[in-house]
Scaffold this motif. Structure first.
Motif, PDB file in Angstrom:
ATOM      1  N   CYS A 129     106.148 -71.960 -54.831  1.00 30.86           N
ATOM      2  CA  CYS A 129     104.870 -71.413 -54.345  1.00 30.86           C
ATOM      3  C   CYS A 129     103.713 -71.863 -55.228  1.00 30.86           C
ATOM      4  O   CYS A 129     102.654 -72.271 -54.735  1.00 30.86           O
ATOM      5  CB  CYS A 129     104.924 -69.889 -54.282  1.00 30.86           C
ATOM      6  SG  CYS A 129     105.942 -69.234 -52.945  1.00 30.86           S
ATOM      7  N   GLU A 153      95.724 -70.303 -51.296  1.00 26.88           N
ATOM      8  CA  GLU A 153      95.786 -68.846 -51.402  1.00 26.88           C
ATOM      9  C   GLU A 153      97.008 -68.279 -50.688  1.00 26.88           C
ATOM     10  O   GLU A 153      97.612 -67.304 -51.145  1.00 26.88           O
ATOM     11  CB  GLU A 153      94.518 -68.223 -50.825  1.00 26.88           C
ATOM     12  CG  GLU A 153      94.444 -66.717 -51.027  1.00 26.88           C
ATOM     13  CD  GLU A 153      93.148 -66.124 -50.544  1.00 26.88           C
ATOM     14  OE1 GLU A 153      92.716 -65.108 -51.108  1.00 26.88           O
ATOM     15  OE2 GLU A 153      92.549 -66.680 -49.591  1.00 26.88           O
ATOM     16  N   ALA A 154      97.389 -68.887 -49.562  1.00 26.22           N
ATOM     17  CA  ALA A 154      98.558 -68.404 -48.819  1.00 26.22           C
ATOM     18  C   ALA A 154      99.805 -68.424 -49.704  1.00 26.22           C
ATOM     19  O   ALA A 154     100.622 -67.490 -49.669  1.00 26.22           O
ATOM     20  CB  ALA A 154      98.770 -69.260 -47.574  1.00 26.22           C
ATOM     21  N   ILE A 192      99.763 -68.664 -53.175  1.00 31.89           N
ATOM     22  CA  ILE A 192      99.565 -67.823 -54.355  1.00 31.89           C
ATOM     23  C   ILE A 192      99.806 -66.356 -54.000  1.00 31.89           C
ATOM     24  O   ILE A 192     100.328 -65.582 -54.812  1.00 31.89           O
ATOM     25  CB  ILE A 192      98.149 -68.032 -54.942  1.00 31.89           C
ATOM     26  CG1 ILE A 192      98.128 -69.318 -55.751  1.00 31.89           C
ATOM     27  CG2 ILE A 192      97.704 -66.859 -55.800  1.00 31.89           C
ATOM     28  CD1 ILE A 192      99.070 -69.349 -56.957  1.00 31.89           C
ATOM     29  N   ASN A 193      99.461 -65.971 -52.781  1.00 34.90           N
ATOM     30  CA  ASN A 193      99.743 -64.597 -52.335  1.00 34.90           C
ATOM     31  C   ASN A 193     101.246 -64.340 -52.301  1.00 34.90           C
ATOM     32  O   ASN A 193     101.718 -63.258 -52.663  1.00 34.90           O
ATOM     33  CB  ASN A 193      99.128 -64.340 -50.961  1.00 34.90           C
ATOM     34  CG  ASN A 193      97.622 -64.161 -51.024  1.00 34.90           C
ATOM     35  OD1 ASN A 193      97.064 -63.925 -52.094  1.00 34.90           O
ATOM     36  ND2 ASN A 193      96.949 -64.285 -49.895  1.00 34.90           N
ATOM     37  N   LYS A 194     102.007 -65.348 -51.862  1.00 35.89           N
ATOM     38  CA  LYS A 194     103.470 -65.209 -51.881  1.00 35.89           C
ATOM     39  C   LYS A 194     103.971 -65.109 -53.325  1.00 35.89           C
ATOM     40  O   LYS A 194     104.864 -64.325 -53.634  1.00 35.89           O
ATOM     41  CB  LYS A 194     104.128 -66.412 -51.191  1.00 35.89           C
ATOM     42  CG  LYS A 194     103.917 -66.472 -49.682  1.00 35.89           C
ATOM     43  CD  LYS A 194     104.614 -67.693 -49.095  1.00 35.89           C
ATOM     44  CE  LYS A 194     104.384 -67.790 -47.586  1.00 35.89           C
ATOM     45  NZ  LYS A 194     105.051 -68.982 -47.010  1.00 35.89           N
ATOM     46  N   SER A 206     102.403 -63.910 -55.818  1.00 37.79           N
ATOM     47  CA  SER A 206     101.975 -62.665 -56.468  1.00 37.79           C
ATOM     48  C   SER A 206     103.051 -61.583 -56.401  1.00 37.79           C
ATOM     49  O   SER A 206     103.107 -60.699 -57.259  1.00 37.79           O
ATOM     50  CB  SER A 206     100.671 -62.158 -55.833  1.00 37.79           C
ATOM     51  OG  SER A 206     100.881 -61.789 -54.488  1.00 37.79           O
ATOM     52  N   PHE A 207     103.919 -61.666 -55.384  1.00 37.61           N
ATOM     53  CA  PHE A 207     105.006 -60.690 -55.268  1.00 37.61           C
ATOM     54  C   PHE A 207     106.148 -60.993 -56.244  1.00 37.61           C
ATOM     55  O   PHE A 207     107.027 -60.161 -56.465  1.00 37.61           O
ATOM     56  CB  PHE A 207     105.559 -60.673 -53.843  1.00 37.61           C
ATOM     57  CG  PHE A 207     104.585 -60.152 -52.821  1.00 37.61           C
ATOM     58  CD1 PHE A 207     104.313 -58.790 -52.726  1.00 37.61           C
ATOM     59  CD2 PHE A 207     103.928 -61.017 -51.966  1.00 37.61           C
ATOM     60  CE1 PHE A 207     103.416 -58.301 -51.791  1.00 37.61           C
ATOM     61  CE2 PHE A 207     103.023 -60.533 -51.018  1.00 37.61           C
ATOM     62  CZ  PHE A 207     102.763 -59.171 -50.941  1.00 37.61           C
ATOM     63  N   TYR A 259     100.190 -69.949 -62.548  1.00 36.80           N
ATOM     64  CA  TYR A 259      99.783 -68.990 -61.519  1.00 36.80           C
ATOM     65  C   TYR A 259      98.377 -68.458 -61.808  1.00 36.80           C
ATOM     66  O   TYR A 259      97.521 -68.398 -60.918  1.00 36.80           O
ATOM     67  CB  TYR A 259     100.787 -67.836 -61.457  1.00 36.80           C
ATOM     68  CG  TYR A 259     100.331 -66.653 -60.638  1.00 36.80           C
ATOM     69  CD1 TYR A 259     100.517 -66.631 -59.254  1.00 36.80           C
ATOM     70  CD2 TYR A 259      99.699 -65.563 -61.249  1.00 36.80           C
ATOM     71  CE1 TYR A 259     100.078 -65.545 -58.498  1.00 36.80           C
ATOM     72  CE2 TYR A 259      99.264 -64.477 -60.498  1.00 36.80           C
ATOM     73  CZ  TYR A 259      99.456 -64.474 -59.133  1.00 36.80           C
ATOM     74  OH  TYR A 259      99.019 -63.412 -58.385  1.00 36.80           O
ATOM     75  N   TYR A 275      95.063 -68.968 -59.491  1.00 38.60           N
ATOM     76  CA  TYR A 275      94.379 -67.792 -58.950  1.00 38.60           C
ATOM     77  C   TYR A 275      92.886 -67.847 -59.275  1.00 38.60           C
ATOM     78  O   TYR A 275      92.032 -67.591 -58.418  1.00 38.60           O
ATOM     79  CB  TYR A 275      95.007 -66.514 -59.513  1.00 38.60           C
ATOM     80  CG  TYR A 275      94.740 -65.266 -58.704  1.00 38.60           C
ATOM     81  CD1 TYR A 275      93.855 -65.263 -57.634  1.00 38.60           C
ATOM     82  CD2 TYR A 275      95.384 -64.071 -59.011  1.00 38.60           C
ATOM     83  CE1 TYR A 275      93.613 -64.118 -56.890  1.00 38.60           C
ATOM     84  CE2 TYR A 275      95.148 -62.912 -58.271  1.00 38.60           C
ATOM     85  CZ  TYR A 275      94.257 -62.952 -57.218  1.00 38.60           C
ATOM     86  OH  TYR A 275      94.018 -61.821 -56.489  1.00 38.60           O
TER      87      TYR A 275
END
Length: 250
Positions: A140, A157-158, A160-162, A164-165, A179, A183
């Motif tokens: 990711c 962003e799509a 990085i959002n993944k 983030s979990f 990361y 961001y």
């Protein structure tokens, strides 16, 4: 080649069958003949070849791709991905190898978004094989980094959002560092300047000078601090902006 296929298909012992096909494959690779390579792929993916044999041969082919010229690698790699698409769940390990090789080629050519698109085709949520969170996080972050090379904040962003979990449980400092950088850049590109400034400032204050294999030099930290200042100046006026400016001034 057809007679070679017929001869290999007729062998009943699985190990001998695989070895015979590998001999054919070595000839194909040595010839650098794209047409012959495609014929070989079509044959090993046909019903004439058992799945367990197809997997092993395709794995070997994927690993040997690097012996070909870059353009041949790309053409054959894309051909393989297209041919196995209807049965992609049966060849996930092979798909991974091919996609990583293709992405490396596009990255060398600085076709950043193309490399990102290739990697994004890897199934990170597969139920067919065990995938750990560090692998997911690394892919990711890598994809986001590639998109950011083209200043594509939306696609970055799509991913990085993944990430983030996954990053909160990560002990991999190098991935966590990348990361954070991604961001901050995404916020910057999306003109969320105050949030970006805080992220850049956080990066600039890192104490370690080596994270994993990456050496963090003073220039990188100064660039992060400079980016924090620039973003703060560009941010809308208000009390929070004033507080950030005061922090940076110190």
């Amino acid at each position: 080649m057809e007679s070679g296929f017929a001869s290999a298909s007729a062998i009943t012992d699985q190990r001998q069958k695989i070895e015979q096909y590998k001999l054919i494959l070595s000839t194909v690779i040595a010839s650098s003949d794209i047409t012959q390579a495609k014929k070989f792929i079509d044959h090993i993916l046909s019903d004439d070849v058992p799945l367990v044999v197809s997997r092993q041969l395709l794995q070997t082919f994927a690993q040997e791709l690097g012996r070909l010229e870059p353009e041949a690698q790309k053409e054959i790699g894309h051909f393989i991905l297209n041919q196995i698409q209807p049965r992609v769940v049966s060849f996930e390990e092979q798909v991974l190898i091919i996609r990583e090789k293709l992405a490396d080629l596009y990255e060398v050519e600085q076709q950043w978004s193309k490399a990102a698109q290739i990697l994004s085709g890897i199934d990170l949520d597969s139920a067919m094989r065990v995938i750990d969170d560090i692998f997911r996080l690394s892919k990711c972050v890598k994809i986001a980094s590639l998109y950011l090379e083209d200043d594509d904040a939306v696609n970055a962003e799509a991913f990085i959002n993944k990430a983030s979990f996954l990053v909160s449980n990560s002990q991999n400092e190098a991935l966590n560092w990348t990361y954070k950088v991604c961001y901050a850049r995404i916020l910057d590109l999306k003109r969320k300047f105050l949030e970006a400034a805080l992220r850049y400032y956080d990066i600039s204050q890192i104490q370690k000078r080596q994270i994993g294999d990456e050496v963090i030099n003073e220039e990188a930290l100064e660039q992060a601090l400079s980016a924090a200042v620039t973003c703060t100046i560009l941010a809308a006026a208000g009390p929070q902006r004033s507080r950030v400016l005061a922090t940076l001034y110190k």
